[in-house]
Design a protein around this motif. Structure first.
Motif, short mmCIF file in Angstrom:
data_model
loop_
_atom_site.label_atom_id
_atom_site.label_comp_id
_atom_site.label_asym_id
_atom_site.label_seq_id
_atom_site.Cartn_x
_atom_site.Cartn_y
_atom_site.Cartn_z
N MET A 181 0.83 -1.21 0.00
CA MET A 181 0.00 0.00 0.00
C MET A 181 0.86 1.26 0.00
O MET A 181 0.59 2.22 -0.74
CB MET A 181 -0.91 -0.02 1.23
N ALA A 182 1.92 1.26 0.81
CA ALA A 182 2.80 2.43 0.90
C ALA A 182 3.51 2.69 -0.43
O ALA A 182 3.68 3.85 -0.84
CB ALA A 182 3.82 2.23 2.01
N MET B 158 1.31 0.42 10.45
CA MET B 158 2.20 1.36 9.77
C MET B 158 2.04 2.71 10.45
O MET B 158 0.92 3.16 10.71
CB MET B 158 1.82 1.43 8.29
N ILE B 159 3.17 3.36 10.74
CA ILE B 159 3.17 4.62 11.49
C ILE B 159 3.81 5.71 10.63
O ILE B 159 4.92 5.51 10.10
CB ILE B 159 3.96 4.47 12.80
N LEU C 179 10.43 12.62 6.79
CA LEU C 179 9.25 11.76 6.75
C LEU C 179 9.68 10.30 6.87
O LEU C 179 10.51 9.83 6.09
CB LEU C 179 8.47 11.96 5.45
N THR C 180 9.11 9.62 7.86
CA THR C 180 9.49 8.24 8.15
C THR C 180 8.23 7.39 8.30
O THR C 180 7.30 7.77 9.02
CB THR C 180 10.33 8.16 9.43
N ILE C 181 8.21 6.25 7.64
CA ILE C 181 7.09 5.31 7.71
C ILE C 181 7.64 4.03 8.35
O ILE C 181 8.52 3.39 7.79
CB ILE C 181 6.50 5.00 6.33
N THR C 182 7.12 3.68 9.51
CA THR C 182 7.61 2.53 10.28
C THR C 182 6.58 1.41 10.24
O THR C 182 5.38 1.65 10.42
CB THR C 182 7.88 2.94 11.74
N GLU D 7 -2.80 11.62 1.92
CA GLU D 7 -4.14 11.49 1.33
C GLU D 7 -4.23 10.23 0.48
O GLU D 7 -5.26 9.54 0.47
CB GLU D 7 -4.44 12.74 0.50
N GLY D 8 -3.15 9.90 -0.24
CA GLY D 8 -3.12 8.67 -1.02
C GLY D 8 -3.18 7.43 -0.14
O GLY D 8 -3.89 6.46 -0.46
N LEU D 9 -2.45 7.46 0.98
CA LEU D 9 -2.52 6.34 1.93
C LEU D 9 -3.94 6.17 2.46
O LEU D 9 -4.45 5.04 2.57
CB LEU D 9 -1.55 6.56 3.09
#
Length: 434
Positions: free
Chosen positions: A132-133, A274-275, A253-256, A288-290
């Motif tokens: 998804m990301a 997901m954070i 920007l970090t996605i964990t 917004e896409g997420l």
């Protein structure tokens, strides 16, 4: 005036028509051309066929903990059972409140600042959220930096999303830590993000804070998003501790990503999260896409979501398994001892995870095709491993070993591997002499 044909006389295609439309093969999407997931690839398909024929296969190919007697904690199971009556309807697309609240508290424990409930997405395992990301981010030709070796779902997700994976090398001689110079050399104007898998699957490496700070500095300098896969952050040995890179990247920007599959032995519950943290202001359109993609899949499976609060807030039984004398710790130590006793086989001892990534000395084992090598091992010794190139390692000289089986089974499996390698050495020496 001509009479209309009865319905039974209308021209219909013959059952065995030679029409090109009927004969044309149905092909998979071109988007799958560069997608590969050899952990469940053709060698596994052959292993299943052999099992159907009555052979018993020792599977060291996948970290499916339940298959090796690692059960989910009872309190997690009981909470899911109690909440089943509340689980029949869709939840909020980002997840139920108790699960996201528990993840928010976990962020605070990990020193990840500025995370609200709206920054947390619960998914059907980390795998769904990774795809998804990437789908939300990438346009054709845009690049993502990925480690080599990597967990191959990451490379597959980038390719499937239309992006181009570029692999930076991790240095085996430096404990499998990322090669910072190689990362810098592979950044281009098309690079959008860098993926950090820490603790690392397949090598078992654990990244120290000083290295993480350097990775953050590179991301900051080049305006990259950091994607942090931390699903093994509690599976640590020898007193090691894990630092979330998001705790060091407040301005990036970090996605964990994390979940219950490994730390809590709940692979089949498909409960991950997901954070989004760091500099969220410039990422409003991406977020917004997420949100859009999260809504399109409606929600994650609701029973699994009810396991999250209990898991994160309850007794951490993983600590017993990784402590001295604990089952995971014992099996890691035994597997390392056995594998490094084989001539021509070396291995960096894993500090974390459920895996090790041994090296076969090419002078002793001149392997041209490591998938074929693994297939020959399966046929000869009924042991299933995954070849190193299946993790996007560029040379056919490594393999991943899962050390989850009980100690007797580990001894048996590595003994069979040692026997196969002895025969391989003899054949290679004979061929060289002739």
């Amino acid at each position: 005036m001509p009479t209309a044909k009865p319905a039974t006389e209308l021209s219909l295609p013959a059952p065995h028509s030679t029409s090109p439309l009927v004969q044309a093969p149905i092909r998979k999407s071109g988007k799958l051309a560069n997608v590969c997931y050899d952990i469940r690839g053709p060698v596994l398909a052959r292993a299943r066929q052999m099992e159907d024929e009555g052979h018993k296969i020792i599977k060291l190919n996948i970290g499916n903990l339940a298959s090796f007697g690692f059960d989910a904690p009872d309190e997690i199971q009981q909470d899911m059972i109690r909440n089943l009556p509340n689980s029949a309807g869709y939840s909020d697309s980002k997840g139920i409140f108790p699960a996201r609240k528990a993840v928010m508290h976990y962020c605070q424990q990990k020193k990840i600042r500025g995370v609200t409930l709206e920054d947390i997405y619960v998914g059907n395992g980390v795998s769904e959220l990774i795809v998804m990301a990437m789908n939300a981010l990438l346009d054709p030709g845009e690049e993502v930096l990925l480690p080599a070796p990597d967990y191959p779902l990451w490379t597959a997700a980038v390719s499937l999303s239309g992006g181009t994976p570029r692999h930076y090398l991790c240095d085996e001689n430096n404990g499998w830590l990322p090669d910072l110079d190689d990362i810098r050399a592979k950044i281009s104007p098309s690079t959008r993000a860098i993926v950090i898998i820490n603790p690392n699957n397949p090598t078992g490496a654990l990244y120290p804070p000083e290295l993480l700070r350097e990775l953050v500095a590179i991301a900051r300098e080049h305006g990259l998003i950091i994607y942090a896969d931390e699903v093994y952050d509690k599976v640590l040995y020898d007193g090691e501790t894990h630092t979330s890179i998001a705790s060091l990247s407040e301005d990036v920007l970090t996605i964990t990503f994390n979940g219950l599959s490994k730390n809590y032995r709940c692979c089949g519950y498909r409960a991950g999260w997901m954070i989004v943290s760091g500099d969220k202001r410039r990422a409003r359109d991406y977020i917004e896409g997420l949100d859009m993609l999260a809504s399109m899949r409606l929600c994650a499976n609701v029973p699994g979501q009810y396991a999250i609060q209990t898991a994160l807030g309850g007794y951490q039984s993983i600590d017993d398994l990784i402590a001295p004398g604990g089952r995971m710790r014992r099996q890691r130590d035994l597997a390392y001892e056995l594998i490094t006793a084989i001539p021509g086989v070396t291995c960096v001892k894993p500090k974390a995870t459920l895996y090790m990534f041994p090296r076969l000395d090419p002078k002793i084992y001149p392997i041209a095709d490591d998938q074929e090598f693994i297939a020959e091992l399966l046929e000869a010794e009924r042991v299933l491993l995954v070849q190193g190139t299946g993790f996007n390692w560029p040379q056919p000289d490594h393999f991943r070993l899962v050390f989850l089986p009980h100690e007797d089974d580990l001894r048996e499996a590595v003994g069979r591997l040692a026997r196969f390698l002895e025969g391989y050495r003899k054949r290679a020496a004979g061929a060289a002499a002739s």
